[in-house]
Design a protein around this motif. Structure first.
Motif, PDB file in Angstrom:
ATOM      1  N   ALA A 177      39.499  61.846  23.612  1.00  0.00           N
ATOM      2  CA  ALA A 177      40.839  61.316  23.907  1.00  0.00           C
ATOM      3  C   ALA A 177      40.745  60.038  24.733  1.00  0.00           C
ATOM      4  O   ALA A 177      41.506  59.083  24.513  1.00  0.00           O
ATOM      5  N   GLU A 178      39.817  60.006  25.678  1.00  0.00           N
ATOM      6  CA  GLU A 178      39.628  58.813  26.503  1.00  0.00           C
ATOM      7  C   GLU A 178      39.060  57.669  25.666  1.00  0.00           C
ATOM      8  O   GLU A 178      39.465  56.506  25.819  1.00  0.00           O
ATOM      9  N   ARG A 179      38.129  57.967  24.777  1.00  0.00           N
ATOM     10  CA  ARG A 179      37.593  56.927  23.876  1.00  0.00           C
ATOM     11  C   ARG A 179      38.725  56.299  23.067  1.00  0.00           C
ATOM     12  O   ARG A 179      38.814  55.076  22.942  1.00  0.00           O
ATOM     13  N   ASN A 180      39.581  57.152  22.501  1.00  0.00           N
ATOM     14  CA  ASN A 180      40.693  56.654  21.681  1.00  0.00           C
ATOM     15  C   ASN A 180      41.656  55.806  22.507  1.00  0.00           C
ATOM     16  O   ASN A 180      42.138  54.770  22.040  1.00  0.00           O
ATOM     17  N   ARG A 181      41.923  56.230  23.731  1.00  0.00           N
ATOM     18  CA  ARG A 181      42.832  55.470  24.592  1.00  0.00           C
ATOM     19  C   ARG A 181      42.266  54.079  24.873  1.00  0.00           C
ATOM     20  O   ARG A 181      42.967  53.071  24.752  1.00  0.00           O
ATOM     21  N   ILE A 182      40.991  54.024  25.238  1.00  0.00           N
ATOM     22  CA  ILE A 182      40.343  52.740  25.541  1.00  0.00           C
ATOM     23  C   ILE A 182      40.321  51.848  24.298  1.00  0.00           C
ATOM     24  O   ILE A 182      40.692  50.670  24.356  1.00  0.00           O
ATOM     25  N   ALA A 183      39.880  52.398  23.189  1.00  0.00           N
ATOM     26  CA  ALA A 183      39.776  51.607  21.954  1.00  0.00           C
ATOM     27  C   ALA A 183      41.142  51.068  21.531  1.00  0.00           C
ATOM     28  O   ALA A 183      41.272  49.885  21.181  1.00  0.00           O
ATOM     29  N   ASP A 184      42.165  51.906  21.556  1.00  0.00           N
ATOM     30  CA  ASP A 184      43.499  51.457  21.168  1.00  0.00           C
ATOM     31  C   ASP A 184      43.999  50.339  22.075  1.00  0.00           C
ATOM     32  O   ASP A 184      44.560  49.347  21.604  1.00  0.00           O
ATOM     33  N   SER A 185      43.769  50.493  23.369  1.00  0.00           N
ATOM     34  CA  SER A 185      44.211  49.482  24.322  1.00  0.00           C
ATOM     35  C   SER A 185      43.484  48.156  24.102  1.00  0.00           C
ATOM     36  O   SER A 185      44.101  47.090  24.027  1.00  0.00           O
ATOM     37  N   VAL A 186      42.166  48.221  23.982  1.00  0.00           N
ATOM     38  CA  VAL A 186      41.373  47.003  23.811  1.00  0.00           C
ATOM     39  C   VAL A 186      41.694  46.328  22.481  1.00  0.00           C
ATOM     40  O   VAL A 186      41.922  45.119  22.427  1.00  0.00           O
ATOM     41  N   LEU A 187      41.717  47.096  21.409  1.00  0.00           N
ATOM     42  CA  LEU A 187      41.902  46.483  20.093  1.00  0.00           C
ATOM     43  C   LEU A 187      43.293  45.888  19.921  1.00  0.00           C
ATOM     44  O   LEU A 187      43.452  44.897  19.211  1.00  0.00           O
ATOM     45  N   SER A 188      44.292  46.442  20.602  1.00  0.00           N
ATOM     46  CA  SER A 188      45.622  45.827  20.521  1.00  0.00           C
ATOM     47  C   SER A 188      45.601  44.438  21.163  1.00  0.00           C
ATOM     48  O   SER A 188      46.317  43.537  20.723  1.00  0.00           O
ATOM     49  N   THR A 189      44.762  44.247  22.175  1.00  0.00           N
ATOM     50  CA  THR A 189      44.613  42.930  22.803  1.00  0.00           C
ATOM     51  C   THR A 189      43.767  42.005  21.941  1.00  0.00           C
ATOM     52  O   THR A 189      44.112  40.842  21.734  1.00  0.00           O
ATOM     53  N   VAL A 190      42.655  42.520  21.424  1.00  0.00           N
ATOM     54  CA  VAL A 190      41.750  41.713  20.598  1.00  0.00           C
ATOM     55  C   VAL A 190      42.482  41.159  19.375  1.00  0.00           C
ATOM     56  O   VAL A 190      42.297  40.008  18.992  1.00  0.00           O
ATOM     57  N   LEU A 191      43.338  41.966  18.777  1.00  0.00           N
ATOM     58  CA  LEU A 191      44.031  41.588  17.545  1.00  0.00           C
ATOM     59  C   LEU A 191      45.459  41.118  17.801  1.00  0.00           C
ATOM     60  O   LEU A 191      46.282  41.090  16.888  1.00  0.00           O
ATOM     61  N   SER A 192      45.756  40.710  19.012  1.00  0.00           N
ATOM     62  CA  SER A 192      47.129  40.417  19.431  1.00  0.00           C
ATOM     63  C   SER A 192      47.792  39.255  18.708  1.00  0.00           C
ATOM     64  O   SER A 192      49.011  39.207  18.612  1.00  0.00           O
ATOM     65  N   ASP A 193      47.017  38.322  18.196  1.00  0.00           N
ATOM     66  CA  ASP A 193      47.650  37.152  17.570  1.00  0.00           C
ATOM     67  C   ASP A 193      47.990  37.368  16.090  1.00  0.00           C
ATOM     68  O   ASP A 193      48.542  36.478  15.446  1.00  0.00           O
ATOM     69  N   ASN A 194      47.670  38.522  15.549  1.00  0.00           N
ATOM     70  CA  ASN A 194      47.979  38.874  14.151  1.00  0.00           C
ATOM     71  C   ASN A 194      47.342  37.942  13.126  1.00  0.00           C
ATOM     72  O   ASN A 194      47.785  37.875  11.999  1.00  0.00           O
ATOM     73  N   LYS A 195      46.307  37.216  13.522  1.00  0.00           N
ATOM     74  CA  LYS A 195      45.586  36.354  12.592  1.00  0.00           C
ATOM     75  C   LYS A 195      44.287  36.991  12.145  1.00  0.00           C
ATOM     76  O   LYS A 195      43.591  36.448  11.300  1.00  0.00           O
ATOM     77  N   VAL A 196      43.966  38.150  12.737  1.00  0.00           N
ATOM     78  CA  VAL A 196      42.712  38.843  12.446  1.00  0.00           C
ATOM     79  C   VAL A 196      43.020  40.314  12.207  1.00  0.00           C
ATOM     80  O   VAL A 196      43.810  40.910  12.936  1.00  0.00           O
ATOM     81  N   THR A 197      42.382  40.875  11.177  1.00  0.00           N
ATOM     82  CA  THR A 197      42.490  42.311  10.941  1.00  0.00           C
ATOM     83  C   THR A 197      41.117  42.939  11.131  1.00  0.00           C
ATOM     84  O   THR A 197      40.091  42.254  11.057  1.00  0.00           O
TER      85      THR A 197
END
Length: 108
Positions: free
Chosen positions: A20-40
């Motif tokens: 659950a902690e892994r999923n929380r961290i990954a979701d949080s980080v990846l939402s920032t990494v992909l924030s500009d919607n130019k990368v999938t």
């Protein structure tokens, strides 16, 4: 459109976390990494098939700058800095590049 494969390897620190902690961290980080919607991003598990990497991330981006900015955000994140993952290799590709070459190079 460019496609880049990033080979990743998990660390013991990541594996010690509850799922659950892994999923929380990954979701949080990846939402920032992909924030500009130019990368999938698509993720693939590889740990059962190779010792070189545990995961393969497939990034698709509008252009090299969009990919570069996403990777900068990823490198600044706790996924890499803690480190929970190590980047093993980055493989940029061009889908069907030979077809574009042939179209541009073969006289009609």
């Amino acid at each position: 459109m460019i496609t880049v494969f990033v080979l990743l390897k998990t660390t013991k620190e990541w594996l010690r976390l509850e799922r659950a902690e892994r999923n929380r961290i990954a979701d949080s980080v990846l939402s920032t990494v992909l924030s500009d919607n130019k990368v999938t991003l698509r993720m693939f598990d590889a740990e059962a098939f190779t010792t070189k990497c545990t995961d393969v991330a497939m990034f698709q981006a509008e252009d090299m700058q969009a990919f570069y900015f996403a990777i900068e955000r990823l490198r600044d994140s706790e996924l890499i800095t803690t480190p929970y993952f190590e980047m093993v290799e980055i493989i940029p590709t061009i889908e069907d590049g030979f077809k574009a070459f042939e179209k541009a190079s073969i006289p009609k």
